[in-house]
Design an enzyme around this catalytic site. Structure first.
Site, PDB file in Angstrom:
ATOM      1  N   LYS A  37       0.842  -1.198   0.000  1.00 39.61           N
ATOM      2  CA  LYS A  37       0.000   0.000   0.000  1.00 39.61           C
ATOM      3  C   LYS A  37       0.878   1.249   0.000  1.00 39.61           C
ATOM      4  O   LYS A  37       0.673   2.163  -0.803  1.00 39.61           O
ATOM      5  CB  LYS A  37      -0.900  -0.030   1.237  1.00 39.61           C
ATOM      6  CG  LYS A  37      -2.065   0.931   1.205  1.00 39.61           C
ATOM      7  CD  LYS A  37      -2.852   0.895   2.523  1.00 39.61           C
ATOM      8  CE  LYS A  37      -3.706  -0.357   2.650  1.00 39.61           C
ATOM      9  NZ  LYS A  37      -4.310  -0.477   4.004  1.00 39.61           N
ATOM     10  N   ARG A 108      -2.815   3.557   8.676  1.00 45.79           N
ATOM     11  CA  ARG A 108      -3.203   2.359   7.920  1.00 45.79           C
ATOM     12  C   ARG A 108      -2.091   1.329   7.865  1.00 45.79           C
ATOM     13  O   ARG A 108      -0.930   1.670   7.706  1.00 45.79           O
ATOM     14  CB  ARG A 108      -3.557   2.758   6.475  1.00 45.79           C
ATOM     15  CG  ARG A 108      -4.416   3.970   6.382  1.00 45.79           C
ATOM     16  CD  ARG A 108      -4.510   4.496   4.952  1.00 45.79           C
ATOM     17  NE  ARG A 108      -5.209   3.591   4.050  1.00 45.79           N
ATOM     18  CZ  ARG A 108      -5.310   3.813   2.749  1.00 45.79           C
ATOM     19  NH1 ARG A 108      -4.743   4.898   2.205  1.00 45.79           N
ATOM     20  NH2 ARG A 108      -5.954   2.959   1.993  1.00 45.79           N
ATOM     21  N   GLY A 117      -7.994  -7.027   4.676  1.00 47.85           N
ATOM     22  CA  GLY A 117      -8.780  -7.067   5.899  1.00 47.85           C
ATOM     23  C   GLY A 117      -8.118  -7.774   7.062  1.00 47.85           C
ATOM     24  O   GLY A 117      -8.735  -7.956   8.101  1.00 47.85           O
ATOM     25  N   MET A 119      -5.312  -6.874   8.692  1.00 48.46           N
ATOM     26  CA  MET A 119      -4.721  -5.988   9.690  1.00 48.46           C
ATOM     27  C   MET A 119      -5.569  -4.728   9.790  1.00 48.46           C
ATOM     28  O   MET A 119      -6.561  -4.593   9.117  1.00 48.46           O
ATOM     29  CB  MET A 119      -3.280  -5.679   9.323  1.00 48.46           C
ATOM     30  CG  MET A 119      -2.394  -6.903   9.477  1.00 48.46           C
ATOM     31  SD  MET A 119      -0.730  -6.553   9.007  1.00 48.46           S
ATOM     32  CE  MET A 119      -0.930  -6.006   7.351  1.00 48.46           C
ATOM     33  N   ARG A 354      -3.755  -1.600  -5.944  1.00 50.63           N
ATOM     34  CA  ARG A 354      -2.957  -2.833  -5.890  1.00 50.63           C
ATOM     35  C   ARG A 354      -3.370  -3.687  -7.086  1.00 50.63           C
ATOM     36  O   ARG A 354      -4.413  -3.429  -7.701  1.00 50.63           O
ATOM     37  CB  ARG A 354      -3.193  -3.587  -4.590  1.00 50.63           C
ATOM     38  CG  ARG A 354      -4.629  -3.999  -4.389  1.00 50.63           C
ATOM     39  CD  ARG A 354      -4.815  -4.687  -3.054  1.00 50.63           C
ATOM     40  NE  ARG A 354      -6.225  -4.916  -2.810  1.00 50.63           N
ATOM     41  CZ  ARG A 354      -6.802  -4.807  -1.614  1.00 50.63           C
ATOM     42  NH1 ARG A 354      -6.113  -4.471  -0.560  1.00 50.63           N
ATOM     43  NH2 ARG A 354      -8.087  -5.052  -1.477  1.00 50.63           N
ATOM     44  N   HIS A 470     -16.732  -8.168   1.700  1.00 49.46           N
ATOM     45  CA  HIS A 470     -15.678  -9.048   2.206  1.00 49.46           C
ATOM     46  C   HIS A 470     -15.821 -10.462   1.648  1.00 49.46           C
ATOM     47  O   HIS A 470     -14.875 -11.053   1.130  1.00 49.46           O
ATOM     48  CB  HIS A 470     -15.718  -9.072   3.736  1.00 49.46           C
ATOM     49  CG  HIS A 470     -14.731 -10.000   4.352  1.00 49.46           C
ATOM     50  ND1 HIS A 470     -15.066 -11.275   4.765  1.00 49.46           N
ATOM     51  CD2 HIS A 470     -13.412  -9.858   4.592  1.00 49.46           C
ATOM     52  CE1 HIS A 470     -13.985 -11.865   5.244  1.00 49.46           C
ATOM     53  NE2 HIS A 470     -12.966 -11.029   5.167  1.00 49.46           N
ATOM     54  N   SER A 828      11.611 -43.323 -17.097  1.00 44.24           N
ATOM     55  CA  SER A 828      10.524 -42.516 -16.559  1.00 44.24           C
ATOM     56  C   SER A 828      10.610 -42.590 -15.044  1.00 44.24           C
ATOM     57  O   SER A 828      10.532 -43.672 -14.464  1.00 44.24           O
ATOM     58  CB  SER A 828       9.184 -43.059 -17.062  1.00 44.24           C
ATOM     59  OG  SER A 828       8.145 -42.314 -16.484  1.00 44.24           O
ATOM     60  N   ASP A 833       7.217 -43.871  -5.740  1.00 40.63           N
ATOM     61  CA  ASP A 833       8.051 -44.886  -5.094  1.00 40.63           C
ATOM     62  C   ASP A 833       9.451 -44.353  -4.806  1.00 40.63           C
ATOM     63  O   ASP A 833      10.023 -44.647  -3.762  1.00 40.63           O
ATOM     64  CB  ASP A 833       8.143 -46.142  -5.977  1.00 40.63           C
ATOM     65  CG  ASP A 833       6.978 -47.090  -5.712  1.00 40.63           C
ATOM     66  OD1 ASP A 833       6.520 -47.140  -4.558  1.00 40.63           O
ATOM     67  OD2 ASP A 833       6.527 -47.761  -6.661  1.00 40.63           O
ATOM     68  N   CYS A 896       6.657 -39.608 -14.202  1.00 42.90           N
ATOM     69  CA  CYS A 896       5.232 -39.952 -14.244  1.00 42.90           C
ATOM     70  C   CYS A 896       4.640 -40.036 -12.846  1.00 42.90           C
ATOM     71  O   CYS A 896       3.527 -40.494 -12.668  1.00 42.90           O
ATOM     72  CB  CYS A 896       5.012 -41.259 -15.004  1.00 42.90           C
ATOM     73  SG  CYS A 896       5.808 -42.668 -14.226  1.00 42.90           S
ATOM     74  N   TYR A 916       9.922 -34.835 -20.843  1.00 39.43           N
ATOM     75  CA  TYR A 916       8.485 -34.662 -20.624  1.00 39.43           C
ATOM     76  C   TYR A 916       8.114 -34.865 -19.164  1.00 39.43           C
ATOM     77  O   TYR A 916       8.873 -35.446 -18.390  1.00 39.43           O
ATOM     78  CB  TYR A 916       7.666 -35.612 -21.510  1.00 39.43           C
ATOM     79  CG  TYR A 916       7.773 -37.078 -21.144  1.00 39.43           C
ATOM     80  CD1 TYR A 916       6.936 -37.624 -20.174  1.00 39.43           C
ATOM     81  CD2 TYR A 916       8.698 -37.911 -21.780  1.00 39.43           C
ATOM     82  CE1 TYR A 916       7.031 -38.967 -19.832  1.00 39.43           C
ATOM     83  CE2 TYR A 916       8.798 -39.250 -21.445  1.00 39.43           C
ATOM     84  CZ  TYR A 916       7.959 -39.773 -20.462  1.00 39.43           C
ATOM     85  OH  TYR A 916       8.061 -41.094 -20.118  1.00 39.43           O
TER      86      TYR A 916
HETATM   87  P1  ADP Z   1      -7.892  -1.955   4.185  1.00 47.91           P
HETATM   88  O1  ADP Z   1      -6.546  -2.581   4.099  1.00 47.91           O
HETATM   89  O2  ADP Z   1      -8.803  -2.675   5.090  1.00 47.91           O
HETATM   90  O3  ADP Z   1      -8.462  -1.630   2.863  1.00 47.91           O
HETATM   91  P2  ADP Z   1      -7.270   0.829   4.381  1.00 47.91           P
HETATM   92  O4  ADP Z   1      -6.047   1.274   5.085  1.00 47.91           O
HETATM   93  O5  ADP Z   1      -7.186   0.850   2.919  1.00 47.91           O
HETATM   94  O6  ADP Z   1      -7.646  -0.582   4.947  1.00 47.91           O
HETATM   95  O7  ADP Z   1      -8.437   1.768   4.883  1.00 47.91           O
HETATM   96  C1  ADP Z   1      -9.742   1.372   5.195  1.00 47.91           C
HETATM   97  C2  ADP Z   1     -10.734   2.318   4.513  1.00 47.91           C
HETATM   98  O8  ADP Z   1     -10.514   3.663   4.897  1.00 47.91           O
HETATM   99  C3  ADP Z   1     -10.628   2.301   3.021  1.00 47.91           C
HETATM  100  O9  ADP Z   1     -11.927   2.341   2.480  1.00 47.91           O
HETATM  101  C4  ADP Z   1      -9.864   3.531   2.693  1.00 47.91           C
HETATM  102  O10 ADP Z   1     -10.181   4.035   1.433  1.00 47.91           O
HETATM  103  C5  ADP Z   1     -10.327   4.492   3.782  1.00 47.91           C
HETATM  104  N1  ADP Z   1      -9.296   5.481   4.078  1.00 47.91           N
HETATM  105  C6  ADP Z   1      -8.043   5.219   4.476  1.00 47.91           C
HETATM  106  N2  ADP Z   1      -7.334   6.348   4.611  1.00 47.91           N
HETATM  107  C7  ADP Z   1      -8.173   7.357   4.292  1.00 47.91           C
HETATM  108  C8  ADP Z   1      -8.010   8.772   4.224  1.00 47.91           C
HETATM  109  N3  ADP Z   1      -6.862   9.352   4.519  1.00 47.91           N
HETATM  110  N4  ADP Z   1      -9.071   9.490   3.872  1.00 47.91           N
HETATM  111  C9  ADP Z   1     -10.233   8.892   3.576  1.00 47.91           C
HETATM  112  N5  ADP Z   1     -10.453   7.585   3.619  1.00 47.91           N
HETATM  113  C10 ADP Z   1      -9.429   6.812   3.970  1.00 47.91           C
HETATM  114 MG    MG Z   2      -7.774  -0.577   1.514  1.00 48.50          MG
HETATM  115 MG    MG Z   3      -7.382  -2.917   7.188  1.00 49.40          MG
END
Ligand code: ADP
Ligand code: MG
Ligand code: MG
Length: 944
Positions: A37, A108, A117, A119, A354, A470, A828, A833, A896, A916
């Protein structure tokens, strides 16, 4: 200069370490240091996309902190953070902690590999009683300020202070209910203020301390909390399940980002989008958004979002900018992007991007289309598809002729059909899965803590949430069928029931879901095998052009062969003849052959078997023509064709009892008359009939004959008994003691070949001898082959081309490869085995008893029966190839065993110069792609 992580004993001093990088300076390629990220936020900033200002705290800082949490954050870190916060204040014109114009940030997580999701992230950090008023004034929106505040308190309370969700939910629902608000959006500023204050009290009660007011205290606590989430249970489980090693991702970075607000009114919005449809791969903008909403509202499924195309009407200028962002992202990354955006008062920000996780069908389609669009090369197109992913394309779908009505409809979130028993929570899914049950996880919506339930389930069904919920995202990543947002289903987890119209579904009831259409059916619905898409054909034909290894298949029947051909098999690398022996019409002949007391008797049985085998081979040769077919002569110990000793003992006991019973029955009427002379009539009449039948049986001696036969089989079974049959009398060893068995098979192969040739088919039969340990064995069998082929050619008056070779599955055979190659035209590797022999592990015992522990403790990294043991067995294989080719430079070598369908193992096979690999039909496409990738990546391969 690239930073190396110093050993703990030589931590750098505060002056040396650089732990923080502004988005404008961080290296967008260094995901290990900055997390995915963070690196992408840097890169997007640097290529001129509109990203809110921010900075990244490195994964090194995280590891340093986690090494000794008691010491707090590494020295100097907060000092650096303050300097960068000052820059943020300058860039935004706001002040962190300012009472009039407050700067708020998000904190973040983000590691080198995306773990959606797993962390934690905290939003709106910097709010307190004082800055709150500033936010209200800044936005002239009281409601917005209180809404942001209560969100912050809740997220910070949960993530940083460990207060469980339920403690907040209870207050939230109570207020909502009291004021009669249906949705969150219907709550007023006063309601939200009340909720925020209740939350603050709850936190004080739970932690025994007031909520931290100082923004820098908040920031420091939040940074630690994000670092800690790397070692949280969810994240640790996820890494274990997906085999994410430290070399792949070690520690999380922390991104501190100036907040932008999608909840400032109707010219604000937030959303998630893919540059192409991740379910089908179609080049169509795909995503969802919510007007006047913040952050995770879209993902959480609290309100049902709108498809991104709707924005074209609702906010045309914003949509145009969003399309532009979409196209810039793809041209820059040359890969489908999954990105987050927020619109604040008419300004579009990109908050994350990403590489999009896609299912196999989408991956294949986008590979072909992006190559055609000139975005990527053919090689890149092949390299972006993980071969294992192709297995998904072999998933079944609902039988199109099925006429039953679906009971409910949801969103087609992840394709494929799945059937199983309903379970309503992840724990039950897991325990049922462990018992081998097929289950469908059914929930209102799923959360990251349900992840273990996904692993165990055949498919996922939710009643709320959209394509980017999710459940949808995770299921797609795993390639599991998912139907999301099936609103016609009412899930009551507590009652362990779901309601579909008037229908009540209980836990354990069977349902079928179709993630391709979104349909949900009650009960089990028939499914069909999938067809190969044109795109997949294209990708695999590119692979075949590049690959050096050929891909054969293991097939024993004409049906298997035909299926493998459909998947692109270039021949049969292993045709096991014992399966032909096991068919019900043949087994009695095989048993006669085994029970024969004299060679003549045995020959008589073999003479009956030969035409049957010949017909089998003929059919397979024809299906595979003009490709090679490798027939392995009989391999298993022959007692495997006989009943077990215990079964025979039981049957004999039963027959003996029967004789006694019959005798008693025959005498029964006399006995009855003796007891009760007055007893009269019809009971006896039917009894007399039965007695007549029984005494006939008695006289015929049929039971006696059967008994004798069973006893003779039992004697044979006892003589054939072996202490360790898999290391016993089998394979070529049978040929030494009973040459007539192999002779029959050789004759059947060559006669089938001759007949095919006469019928005009081009065929390439190969005769393969199993379990060879010395060249003398091969020489012995080869002599028969020489004689038989002359005879067959004389009889049929055609030349029969064929090759003669050996399996390499005994360690001694590897060491004698040079000598074996004098007789064998091909080798082969029978790596099932050979793995057992290399480790001296018996597979079943190893896998059932100790191997899982070996893997868990890291004594062995993989299961050597699934992943070719390159370092040990690989050496044996390499030597065999070298020595064999020294004797016979054009020696053809293949594999094989099961490993022939495993991508990493295939890479090794390419490396040691095999010709092969041979694998089961459904693995053929995987092997074809793997063979091409092995070629493309050969220069960077280091096996040992
Ligand atoms: P995840 O890994 O769970 O996607 P994120 O770090 O991307 O977590 O953030 C969770 C949510 O918060 C996402 O929808 C993201 O777009 C939003 N978000 C994160 N930082 C900001 C920010 N600076 N301003 C507005 N929204 C934010
Ligand atoms: Mg995110
Ligand atoms: Mg998160």
């Amino acid at each position: 200069m690239k930073q190396q992580r110093p050993a703990p004993e030589m931590q750098p001093s505060a002056a040396e370490a650089k732990y923080v990088y502004a988005f404008s300076e961080g290296d967008g390629k260094n995901k290990k240091l900055l997390g995915g990220k963070g690196a992408n936020l840097c890169e997007m900033t640097q290529i001129g996309l509109n990203v809110p200002p921010g900075f990244v705290i490195t994964t090194e800082a995280c590891l340093s902190y986690l090494a000794d949490r008691d010491k707090g954050l590494p020295p100097g870190l907060m000092h650096e953070v303050r300097q960068h916060m000052a820059q943020l204040e300058k860039a935004t014109g706001k002040g962190f902690g300012s009472k009039t114009n407050p700067l708020l940030v998000s904190v973040r997580s983000g590691s080198a590999l995306s773990m959606p999701g797993m962390m934690d992230t905290i939003l709106n950090l910097g709010l307190n009683q004082a800055t709150l008023n500033g936010l209200a004034a800044q936005s002239s929106n009281q409601r917005f300020a209180w809404d942001s505040y209560r969100r912050f308190i809740q997220l910070f309370g949960k993530i940083a202070l460990g207060v469980p969700d339920e403690e907040f939910d209870q207050h939230f629902s109570a207020v909502k209910k009291r004021v009669g608000a249906k949705d969150d959006v219907h709550l007023s500023a006063t309601d939200l203020k009340e909720i925020a204050n209740l939350f603050l009290q709850q936190i004080h009660k739970h932690t025994g301390r007031p909520f931290p007011e100082d923004p820098y205290d908040q920031l420091e606590i939040a940074i630690k909390a994000v670092f800690n989430s790397w070692m949280g249970k969810r994240a640790v489980d996820y890494r274990r399940e997906f085999k994410i090693t430290r070399a792949m991702a070690n520690g999380t970075a922390v991104n501190v980002v100036a907040m932008v607000f999608g909840n400032l009114g109707d010219d604000s919005a937030t959303g998630v989008a893919f540059t192409r449809n991740p379910a089908t791969g179609e080049n169509d903008f795909y995503g969802e958004y919510l007007v006047n909403a913040q952050g995770e509202d879209v993902v959480a499924g609290i309100r049902t979002p709108k498809p991104v195309h709707d924005m074209a009407k609702e906010m045309p200028e914003m949509y145009r900018q969003l399309e532009e962002l979409r196209s810039k992202l793809e041209t820059h990354y040359r890969e489908v992007q999954d990105f987050e955006f927020t619109i604040e008062n008419g300004t579009l920000y990109c908050l994350q991007t990403r590489n999009g996780k896609m299912n196999a069908a989408a991956k294949v389609r986008t590979s072909v289309e992006m190559e055609r669009e000139g975005l990527i090369t053919r090689e890149q197109a092949l390299l972006r598809i993980d071969p294992e992913l192709l297995e998904q394309l072999l998933y079944p779908s609902i039988d199109p002729t099925h006429e039953g009505e679906s009971a409910a409809q949801g969103i087609a979130a992840s394709p494929g059909a799945a059937c199983g028993k309903i379970v309503f929570d992840a724990d039950r899914a897991e325990s049922a899965g462990r018992l081998g049950e097929r289950v469908i996880l059914v929930r209102e919506e799923t959360k990251p803590e349900d992840i273990h339930g996904f692993f165990a389930a055949q498919g996922i069904l939710t009643s709320r949430g959209g394509k980017t919920s999710h459940a949808a995202v995770v299921a797609r990543g795993m390639g599991k069928p998912c139907v999301a947002g099936a609103e016609g289903i009412n899930v009551d987890t507590r009652a362990r029931a779901a309601y579909v119209g008037s229908h009540v579904l209980h836990e354990g009831d069977t349902i079928t879901i179709d993630g391709t259409t979104g349909n949900v059916y009650l009960g089990e619905v028939p499914t069909v095998e999938p067809d190969f898409s044109a795109e997949l054909e294209t990708v695999l034909s590119w692979a075949d052009e590049i690959a050096r290894l050929q891909v054969m298949t293991n097939a024993d029947t004409p049906e298997d062969s035909a299926r493998a051909l459909k998947y692109g098999a270039m021949g049969i690398g292993l045709c096991r003849t014992e399966r032909m022996f096991n068919a019900p019409d043949r087994l009695p002949i095989v048993v006669d052959m085994i029970l024969a007391d004299t060679p003549e008797q045995r020959q008589a049985a073999l003479d009956r078997l030969r035409p049957i085998q010949r017909a089998d081979f003929k059919e397979i040769f024809k299906v595979m023509s003009p490709r090679p077919v490798t027939v392995r002569l009989l391999d298993p110990p022959i007692h495997e064709f006989l009943p077990t000793e215990q079964a025979l003992v039981d049957e004999i006991a039963h027959l003996r009892n029967l004789r006694g019973t019959v005798k008693e029955m025959v005498d029964l009427s006399d006995t009855l008359r003796l007891i009760d002379p007055d007893h009269r009539g019809d009971t006896f009449e039917s009894l007399d009939k039965l007695q007549a039948i029984l005494s006939k049986l008695q006289k015929s001696g049929l039971d006696e004959k059967l008994l004798k036969q069973k006893q003779s089989v039992l004697r044979k079974v006892r003589t054939l008994h072996e202490i360790n049959p898999m290391l016993g009398h089998r394979g070529v060893r049978l040929a030494i003691t009973y040459p007539e068995i192999y002779c029959m098979q050789i004759q059947a192969v060559l006669e089938a070949a001759a007949e095919c040739i006469k019928e005009g088919f081009e065929i390439h039969p190969e005769i393969m001898v199993p379990q060879v340990c010395t060249a003398q064995e091969l020489k012995f069998v080869h002599k028969f082959v020489d004689e038989i082929v002359l005879e067959v050619e004389r009889t049929y008056k055609v030349k029969v081309p064929f090759h003669f070779g050996t399996m390499i599955e005994v360690v001694r055979a590897c060491m004698r490869a040079g000598k074996l190659a004098e007789y064998a035209e091909f080798f082969s590797f029978g790596t099932n085995d050979l793995s057992q022999a290399t480790f001296s592990f018996s597979r079943e015992d190893a896998e059932n008893k100790f191997l899982p522990l070996y893997n868990k403790m890291g004594i062995l990294q993989d299961n050597p029966f699934e992943v070719l043991d390159v370092k040990g067995m690989g050496r044996l294989m390499e030597i065999s190839v070298q020595w064999g080719r020294k004797t016979r430079p054009d020696l053809v070598v293949g594999i094989c065993g099961e490993h022939g369908g495993h991508p990493e193992s295939i890479r090794f096979c390419h490396h040691i110069g095999l010709n092969y690999v041979s694998c089961s039909a459904p693995r053929v496409p995987i092997a074809r792609l793997s063979a091409a990738r092995a070629k493309l990546l050969e220069s960077e391969y280091q096996p040992y």
